[in-house]
Motif scaffolding. Structure first.
Motif, mmCIF file in Angstrom:
data_model
loop_
_atom_site.group_PDB
_atom_site.id
_atom_site.type_symbol
_atom_site.label_atom_id
_atom_site.label_comp_id
_atom_site.label_asym_id
_atom_site.label_seq_id
_atom_site.Cartn_x
_atom_site.Cartn_y
_atom_site.Cartn_z
ATOM 1 N N GLN A 415 5.030 5.266 -7.493
ATOM 2 C CA GLN A 415 5.840 6.213 -6.718
ATOM 3 C C GLN A 415 6.122 5.683 -5.310
ATOM 4 O O GLN A 415 7.251 5.793 -4.817
ATOM 5 N N GLU A 416 5.087 5.104 -4.687
ATOM 6 C CA GLU A 416 5.268 4.563 -3.336
ATOM 7 C C GLU A 416 6.310 3.444 -3.323
ATOM 8 O O GLU A 416 7.203 3.409 -2.473
ATOM 9 N N MET A 417 6.187 2.521 -4.291
ATOM 10 C CA MET A 417 7.114 1.391 -4.332
ATOM 11 C C MET A 417 8.521 1.849 -4.709
ATOM 12 O O MET A 417 9.518 1.294 -4.238
ATOM 13 N N ALA A 418 8.598 2.882 -5.565
ATOM 14 C CA ALA A 418 9.907 3.431 -5.912
ATOM 15 C C ALA A 418 10.569 4.016 -4.668
ATOM 16 O O ALA A 418 11.754 3.774 -4.399
ATOM 17 N N ALA A 419 9.792 4.789 -3.895
ATOM 18 C CA ALA A 419 10.329 5.419 -2.681
ATOM 19 C C ALA A 419 10.811 4.377 -1.678
ATOM 20 O O ALA A 419 11.845 4.558 -1.018
ATOM 21 N N GLU A 420 10.079 3.266 -1.585
ATOM 22 C CA GLU A 420 10.471 2.185 -0.670
ATOM 23 C C GLU A 420 11.828 1.590 -1.045
ATOM 24 O O GLU A 420 12.521 1.015 -0.208
ATOM 25 N N ASN A 421 12.200 1.750 -2.315
ATOM 26 C CA ASN A 421 13.471 1.212 -2.808
ATOM 27 C C ASN A 421 14.487 2.313 -3.096
ATOM 28 O O ASN A 421 15.421 2.121 -3.873
ATOM 29 N N GLY A 422 14.250 3.480 -2.475
ATOM 30 C CA GLY A 422 15.201 4.588 -2.596
ATOM 31 C C GLY A 422 15.233 5.217 -3.977
ATOM 32 O O GLY A 422 16.252 5.789 -4.373
ATOM 33 N N MET A 423 14.110 5.132 -4.712
ATOM 34 C CA MET A 423 14.076 5.663 -6.066
ATOM 35 C C MET A 423 12.962 6.693 -6.205
ATOM 36 O O MET A 423 12.123 6.868 -5.313
ATOM 37 N N SER A 424 12.975 7.383 -7.345
ATOM 38 C CA SER A 424 11.900 8.314 -7.683
ATOM 39 C C SER A 424 11.383 7.959 -9.074
ATOM 40 O O SER A 424 11.926 7.082 -9.740
ATOM 41 N N VAL A 425 10.339 8.663 -9.522
ATOM 42 C CA VAL A 425 9.746 8.407 -10.836
ATOM 43 C C VAL A 425 9.808 9.681 -11.669
ATOM 44 O O VAL A 425 9.569 10.779 -11.154
ATOM 45 N N ASP A 426 10.156 9.535 -12.954
ATOM 46 C CA ASP A 426 10.161 10.667 -13.882
ATOM 47 C C ASP A 426 8.703 11.010 -14.210
ATOM 48 O O ASP A 426 8.136 10.525 -15.194
ATOM 49 N N ILE A 427 8.109 11.850 -13.357
ATOM 50 C CA ILE A 427 6.688 12.185 -13.512
ATOM 51 C C ILE A 427 6.431 12.957 -14.801
ATOM 52 O O ILE A 427 5.408 12.752 -15.469
ATOM 53 N N GLU A 428 7.352 13.860 -15.176
ATOM 54 C CA GLU A 428 7.168 14.615 -16.421
ATOM 55 C C GLU A 428 7.136 13.679 -17.621
ATOM 56 O O GLU A 428 6.327 13.828 -18.534
ATOM 57 N N GLY A 429 8.059 12.688 -17.604
ATOM 58 C CA GLY A 429 8.085 11.705 -18.684
ATOM 59 C C GLY A 429 6.809 10.882 -18.710
ATOM 60 O O GLY A 429 6.279 10.554 -19.775
ATOM 61 N N PHE A 430 6.294 10.532 -17.526
ATOM 62 C CA PHE A 430 5.036 9.797 -17.421
ATOM 63 C C PHE A 430 3.890 10.624 -17.998
ATOM 64 O O PHE A 430 3.059 10.115 -18.766
ATOM 65 N N LYS A 431 3.849 11.921 -17.653
ATOM 66 C CA LYS A 431 2.769 12.792 -18.136
ATOM 67 C C LYS A 431 2.811 12.953 -19.648
ATOM 68 O O LYS A 431 1.765 13.040 -20.305
ATOM 69 N N GLU A 432 4.027 12.995 -20.207
ATOM 70 C CA GLU A 432 4.157 13.089 -21.668
ATOM 71 C C GLU A 432 3.564 11.852 -22.339
ATOM 72 O O GLU A 432 2.841 11.951 -23.335
#
Length: 615
Positions: A415-432
């Motif tokens: 998530q941190e590295m995604a944010a540094e590159n202007g992105m987000s992470v599909d957390i729901e998909g990750f949890k699934e």
């Protein structure tokens, strides 16, 4: 009350009631393919609950180390642990409900032991049910009556259904029965009119469970009353101590406080000041204790990509990740691990014996994980150009989980590295993805718990005797360096781990295979006798290195054939079961010889045919 005091009082009490103290067994169960770790105090005793005669008699008591990781995501709350101790006492046909309930009540309320006011105790018993075939398992009025005789009034005796008050069978068939669970009322108000033992509001805390194994479930699903009825009880050490002391969580008990104090010093943070930091400290404390016990076991596994080694690796790496959350730099787990060894070395001397190995493995895995994190960061950078083509600038859950599962890359860092590159992470998909993986992991680590050799199926019994033949054949071919390091049996194959410094040659593998088949063809008798442990060793019987044994043990001897001048072929201290003569085993075939870990080799083998077992 301290953990050591509870453990000592429990064993002392049941010894005074004619129970023999037996040794707790390894965290890595031998010959049980359904579980990676010993998950319950009764697990090593399944064969005896199923009818095997125990060499120490029919009244037993012990303390057993256990590991469960099915609820690993809940660790860090007030009660969940991955490693825990279970106190147990068993009747193998010696007594049943009346004595079991009387023993429990006396231990809990006697001033000499736990001194709990009787009015603090509430119990549950089985409410009974009608079976599909029309037969009925009656309401357990006998248990309720026994509790009343002890002084527990009816208003504190609750009848609950199978989901709450029935245990077993361990597999699809076998011994099972109703149980009675004992709850401590901590005095807080009821959460509502239906609040009673089993409610999750925290008022009622379960501290003991007595299982009355009076039924046998057959292949047709019928429950038949047994002539030989057994009792199996279990008391969780950490939870009971926290309840007796009025503590809010198991992490406030005496065994955890020094570990948490060490983590405070390493992190520079104070326990109790911030909830998120508290959770991180609890997780590290739990995981380092669990890893220390796994690595300190006589049959220790090392961190690996599969099986029990994978669970160990996951626990260590999870502790390191939470260390990072507390801003702990570098390798640090050996320090709290040293405290675990010091605290438990009297009850579990194997920890002190393996202390150097424990610290070495923890540090090695921490350093390896540090490299893994770097590899994960490199993989992220490699994936980044394609990920940025996503118009929503979202990293899919499956990609985030692959980074986590394959590279050990924490989702927080993704998530941190995604944010540094202007992105987000599909957390729901990750949890699934994580949930799916947890279900698979839960099946592996907790297992269906069918009891392994406790089921006494014909093929597993044949494989078990074959392991004895294999070990002796290996000693004959490779020398006395060979010692069993573990085994695993299913209906399809056997796996045998043994100490040896190099790979076997093809000729050595063939020689071992031929020796085993020669003993099978000789149709050697397999006999058992109960004897004193020292006498067994003096007679030449082999015992598993580092294993804890009772004073009286079973010794299985293979050979010699009657009427010959031959010496026996194999003699081992073992719980059984075994074939009656070797021709029952069938043809033995080694399918693979490979490395298991440093200094340990692994053989996989199959058997086919053989005579049926004698009835």
């Amino acid at each position: 009350m301290t953990v050591n005091e509870l453990r000592s009082k429990y064993i002392e009490f049941f010894k005074s009631k004619g129970h023999t103290e037996i040794s707790g067994k390894s965290l890595l169960p031998n010959n049980d393919p359904t579980v990676l770790f010993t998950t319950a105090g009764m697990q090593p005793l399944v064969p005896y609950l199923l009818g095997e005669k125990h060499p120490s008699g029919d009244r037993l008591t012990d303390y057993q180390k256990c590991v469960r990781t099915g609820d690993i995501e809940s660790v860090g709350d007030a009660s969940h642990l991955t490693f825990f101790e279970m106190l147990g006492n068993w009747s193998l046909g010696s007594y049943f409900k009346q004595e079991s309930i009387a023993f429990s009540y006396e231990f809990l309320t006697s001033p000499r032991y736990l001194n709990i006011p009787s009015e603090k105790l509430n119990v549950t018993v089985f409410e009974g049910e009608k079976q599909a075939d029309g037969t009925e398992i009656p309401r357990d009025e006998e248990a309720a009556k026994r509790w009343e005789e002890m002084g527990i009034p009816r208003e504190r005796i609750f009848f609950l259904p199978r989901s709450d008050n029935w245990w077993g069978p361990a597999g699809q068939t076998g011994p099972c029965g109703p149980d009675t669970e004992i709850f401590y009322d901590n005095g807080q108000p009821k959460c509502g009119p239906d609040c009673k033992p089993g409610c999750h509001c925290g008022k009622y805390l379960e501290i003991w469970n007595n299982v009355f194994m009076g039924y046998n479930k057959d292949a047709q699903g019928h429950y038949n009353e047994m002539e030989r009825k057994c009792v199996d009880t279990g008391m969780g050490v950490e939870r009971t101590v926290s309840v007796l002391n009025g503590q809010k969580s198991v992490y406030e008990t005496d065994v955890f406080l020094p570990i948490i104090s060490c983590i405070e010093q390493l992190s520079g943070k104070k326990y109790g000041a911030d909830e998120s930091c508290d959770v991180a400290m609890r997780i590290i404390a739990d995981h380092v204790r669990t890893a220390t016990f796994i690595l300190g076991d006589p049959q220790a596994v090392t961190p690996a990509r599969t099986g029990a080694g994978y669970i160990l690796r996951r626990i260590i790496r999870r502790a390191v990740r939470y260390g990072r959350k507390l801003a702990i730099e570098g390798s640090f787990l050996a320090k709290p691990a040293a405290i675990v060894v010091e605290e438990y070395k009297d009850a579990y001397p194997e920890l002190a014996e393996h202390a150097e190995f424990i610290m070495q493995q923890l540090t090695m895995e921490e350093e390896k994980f540090s490299k893994t994190l770097k590899a994960g960061e490199a993989e992220f950078q490699k994936l980044l150009p394609n990920l940025q083509k996503n118009p929503k600038m979202v990293i899919p859950g499956r990609v985030a989980f692959r980074l986590y599962d394959t590279f050990g890359f924490p989702i927080e860092i993704t998530q941190e590295m995604a944010a540094e590159n202007g992105m987000s992470v599909d957390i729901e998909g990750f949890k699934e993805q994580e949930k799916k993986h947890q279900e698979e992991s839960r099946t592996l680590s907790a297992g269906a718990f069918k009891g392994g050799l406790g089921d006494h199926s014909e093929i597993t019994t044949k494989y078990h005797t074959a392991t004895h033949l294999l070990q002796q054949a290996l000693v004959q071919v490779l020398g006395d360096e060979v010692a069993q390091k573990g085994s695993n049996i299913t209906d399809e194959r056997m796996r045998f781990d043994f100490s040896f410094h190099r790979a076997m040659t093809k000729e050595e593998v063939k020689q071992v295979e031929d020796i085993v088949n020669e003993q099978i063809q000789k149709d050697l008798p397999v006999t058992m006798e109960i004897m004193d442990l020292e006498a067994a060793k003096a007679s030449g019987a082999r015992a598993l290195f580092g294993e804890k044994y009772e004073q009286q043990v079973k010794v299985y001897t293979i050979g010699p054939k009657a009427g010959t001048a031959d010496k026996w072929f194999s003699k081992e201290v073992c719980g059984g079961p075994h074939v009656q003569h070797t021709a029952q085993i069938g043809t033995f075939k080694i399918t693979k010889e490979q490395s298991s870990s440093a200094g340990v080799r692994r053989i996989r083998a199959t058997i086919e045919g053989g005579l049926p077992l004698d009835k």
